[in-house]
Design a protein around this motif. Structure first.
Motif, mmCIF file in Angstrom:
data_model
loop_
_atom_site.group_PDB
_atom_site.id
_atom_site.type_symbol
_atom_site.label_atom_id
_atom_site.label_comp_id
_atom_site.label_asym_id
_atom_site.label_seq_id
_atom_site.Cartn_x
_atom_site.Cartn_y
_atom_site.Cartn_z
ATOM 1 N N GLN A 121 -15.116 -10.265 35.719
ATOM 2 C CA GLN A 121 -13.699 -10.573 35.569
ATOM 3 C C GLN A 121 -12.992 -9.470 34.782
ATOM 4 O O GLN A 121 -11.807 -9.198 35.017
ATOM 5 N N ARG A 122 -13.690 -8.832 33.868
ATOM 6 C CA ARG A 122 -13.094 -7.737 33.097
ATOM 7 C C ARG A 122 -12.685 -6.600 34.011
ATOM 8 O O ARG A 122 -11.576 -6.056 33.898
ATOM 9 N N SER A 123 -13.574 -6.246 34.934
ATOM 10 C CA SER A 123 -13.254 -5.151 35.853
ATOM 11 C C SER A 123 -12.104 -5.529 36.773
ATOM 12 O O SER A 123 -11.258 -4.689 37.102
ATOM 13 N N MET A 124 -12.035 -6.795 37.175
ATOM 14 C CA MET A 124 -10.946 -7.246 38.036
ATOM 15 C C MET A 124 -9.623 -7.234 37.285
ATOM 16 O O MET A 124 -8.576 -6.891 37.831
ATOM 17 N N ALA A 125 -9.661 -7.592 36.012
ATOM 18 C CA ALA A 125 -8.440 -7.644 35.217
ATOM 19 C C ALA A 125 -7.851 -6.259 35.007
ATOM 20 O O ALA A 125 -6.627 -6.107 34.910
ATOM 21 N N GLN A 126 -8.700 -5.254 34.959
ATOM 22 C CA GLN A 126 -8.255 -3.898 34.659
ATOM 23 C C GLN A 126 -8.005 -3.053 35.898
ATOM 24 O O GLN A 126 -7.439 -1.970 35.801
ATOM 25 N N ASN A 154 -7.439 -7.429 25.044
ATOM 26 C CA ASN A 154 -8.361 -8.570 25.060
ATOM 27 C C ASN A 154 -9.254 -8.595 26.295
ATOM 28 O O ASN A 154 -10.065 -9.509 26.451
ATOM 29 N N ALA A 155 -9.110 -7.606 27.175
ATOM 30 C CA ALA A 155 -9.912 -7.595 28.401
ATOM 31 C C ALA A 155 -11.406 -7.524 28.102
ATOM 32 O O ALA A 155 -12.223 -8.050 28.860
ATOM 33 N N ALA A 156 -11.759 -6.894 26.998
ATOM 34 C CA ALA A 156 -13.177 -6.768 26.641
ATOM 35 C C ALA A 156 -13.818 -8.116 26.348
ATOM 36 O O ALA A 156 -15.049 -8.226 26.339
ATOM 37 N N GLN A 157 -13.015 -9.149 26.106
ATOM 38 C CA GLN A 157 -13.540 -10.486 25.823
ATOM 39 C C GLN A 157 -13.999 -11.202 27.089
ATOM 40 O O GLN A 157 -14.696 -12.214 27.016
ATOM 41 N N LEU A 158 -13.601 -10.688 28.254
ATOM 42 C CA LEU A 158 -13.947 -11.345 29.512
ATOM 43 C C LEU A 158 -15.366 -11.002 29.947
ATOM 44 O O LEU A 158 -15.915 -9.976 29.536
ATOM 45 N N PRO A 159 -15.964 -11.842 30.804
ATOM 46 C CA PRO A 159 -17.250 -11.486 31.407
ATOM 47 C C PRO A 159 -17.079 -10.188 32.212
ATOM 48 O O PRO A 159 -15.965 -9.890 32.666
ATOM 49 N N PRO A 160 -18.147 -9.416 32.421
ATOM 50 C CA PRO A 160 -18.034 -8.106 33.077
ATOM 51 C C PRO A 160 -17.294 -8.119 34.409
ATOM 52 O O PRO A 160 -16.422 -7.281 34.646
ATOM 53 N N ARG A 203 -6.724 -23.709 19.524
ATOM 54 C CA ARG A 203 -7.090 -23.252 18.177
ATOM 55 C C ARG A 203 -8.568 -23.439 17.882
ATOM 56 O O ARG A 203 -9.128 -22.774 17.005
ATOM 57 N N ASP A 204 -9.230 -24.357 18.585
ATOM 58 C CA ASP A 204 -10.650 -24.623 18.347
ATOM 59 C C ASP A 204 -11.554 -23.926 19.357
ATOM 60 O O ASP A 204 -12.770 -24.147 19.338
ATOM 61 N N ALA A 205 -10.968 -23.110 20.248
ATOM 62 C CA ALA A 205 -11.758 -22.398 21.259
ATOM 63 C C ALA A 205 -12.127 -21.007 20.760
ATOM 64 O O ALA A 205 -11.363 -20.380 20.024
ATOM 65 N N PRO A 206 -13.292 -20.487 21.147
ATOM 66 C CA PRO A 206 -13.675 -19.117 20.785
ATOM 67 C C PRO A 206 -12.718 -18.095 21.395
ATOM 68 O O PRO A 206 -12.033 -18.378 22.384
ATOM 69 N N ALA A 207 -12.719 -16.897 20.836
ATOM 70 C CA ALA A 207 -11.814 -15.845 21.304
ATOM 71 C C ALA A 207 -12.044 -15.504 22.770
ATOM 72 O O ALA A 207 -11.089 -15.233 23.512
ATOM 73 N N SER A 208 -13.301 -15.533 23.212
ATOM 74 C CA SER A 208 -13.598 -15.193 24.608
ATOM 75 C C SER A 208 -12.954 -16.180 25.571
ATOM 76 O O SER A 208 -12.503 -15.803 26.659
#
Length: 230
Positions: free
Chosen positions: A135-140, A127-133, A106-111
């Motif tokens: 990791q975002r590409s890997m997630a998608q 929420n993939a857009a919250q990841l670093p670039p 609850r005290d952590a940022p959304a990212s």
């Protein structure tokens, strides 16, 4: 992201830690507070010890890092530290709940909440857009695209984390395993190397490739014995 109002020196070189803003800071400014230096040094030693397979030092240094951050009363910083710890475990194929982070979620940022979900293999697509670039590409990406993109992640620990998530989510290809083994081997990271070699050996055995499985078992034995002869 900074961990204090005033700018300061960066606290770590770990790629995963920098990628999600964990304990990161600016490049210049007033002298770095002692608690930051203590947290940086301890967290770096703890992660190194974990990857090397030294449980005693790892536990000692994580405790020191937590104590240093606790002096600030910043729950968000403690949450970030726990996320770093869990990332090292995913890199080593230890797929356990990141309970300490969840207690502070609850005290952590959304990212960082998104990154924790990513590590757990439960990231919602929105929420993939919250990841670093990287990791975002890997997630998608699908299995083929993810395998190709893995080698493009420059930081070794980030690369192993991404490979661990691919395995956890059923998207790891033989190329994924090879990249992970090569990465852990190049860094001399005993714990993840053993974990990835064992996955390779299991898959070779399941495919009926007894020669490859035997060669992998010999390599595993060398790592487990620490180079000692039979």
């Amino acid at each position: 992201m900074t961990i204090a109002p005033a700018p300061m020196k960066a606290l770590t070189r770990w790629g995963v830690l920098c990628a999600v803003g964990l304990l990161a800071a600016c490049a210049s400014g007033p002298p770095t507070p002692e608690w930051q230096m203590d947290a940086h040094g301890a967290s770096q030693k703890a992660q190194s010890a974990y990857l090397a397979g030294d449980n005693r030092v790892e536990q000692l240094e994580w405790t020191r890092a937590r104590e240093a951050l606790a002096r600030t009363g910043r729950l968000d910083l403690l949450a970030r530290l726990e996320l770093l710890r869990c990332a090292g475990r995913v890199a080593s194929l230890v797929f356990e709940p990141c309970a300490a982070f969840e207690a502070l979620r609850r005290d952590a940022p959304a990212s960082e909440k998104a990154y924790a979900d990513y590590l757990a293999g439960q990231l919602a697509a929105q929420n993939a857009a919250q990841l670093p670039p990287a990791q975002r590409s890997m997630a998608q990406a699908g299995p083929a695209q993810a395998g190709a993109g893995l080698s493009g992640i420059h930081d070794p620990l980030s690369r192993l984390v991404a490979a661990g998530v691919l395995l956890k989510t059923g998207r790891a290809t033989p190329a994924t395993l090879s990249v992970a083994v090569e990465t852990a081997s190049a860094q001399g990271w005993r714990r993840p190397l053993l974990a990835w070699l064992m996955v390779q050996a299991e898959r070779a055995q399941a495919a009926g490739d007894t020669g490859a499985a035997a060669a992998l078992q010999r390599r595993i034995a060398i790592v487990e014995r620490g180079g000692k002869p039979d």
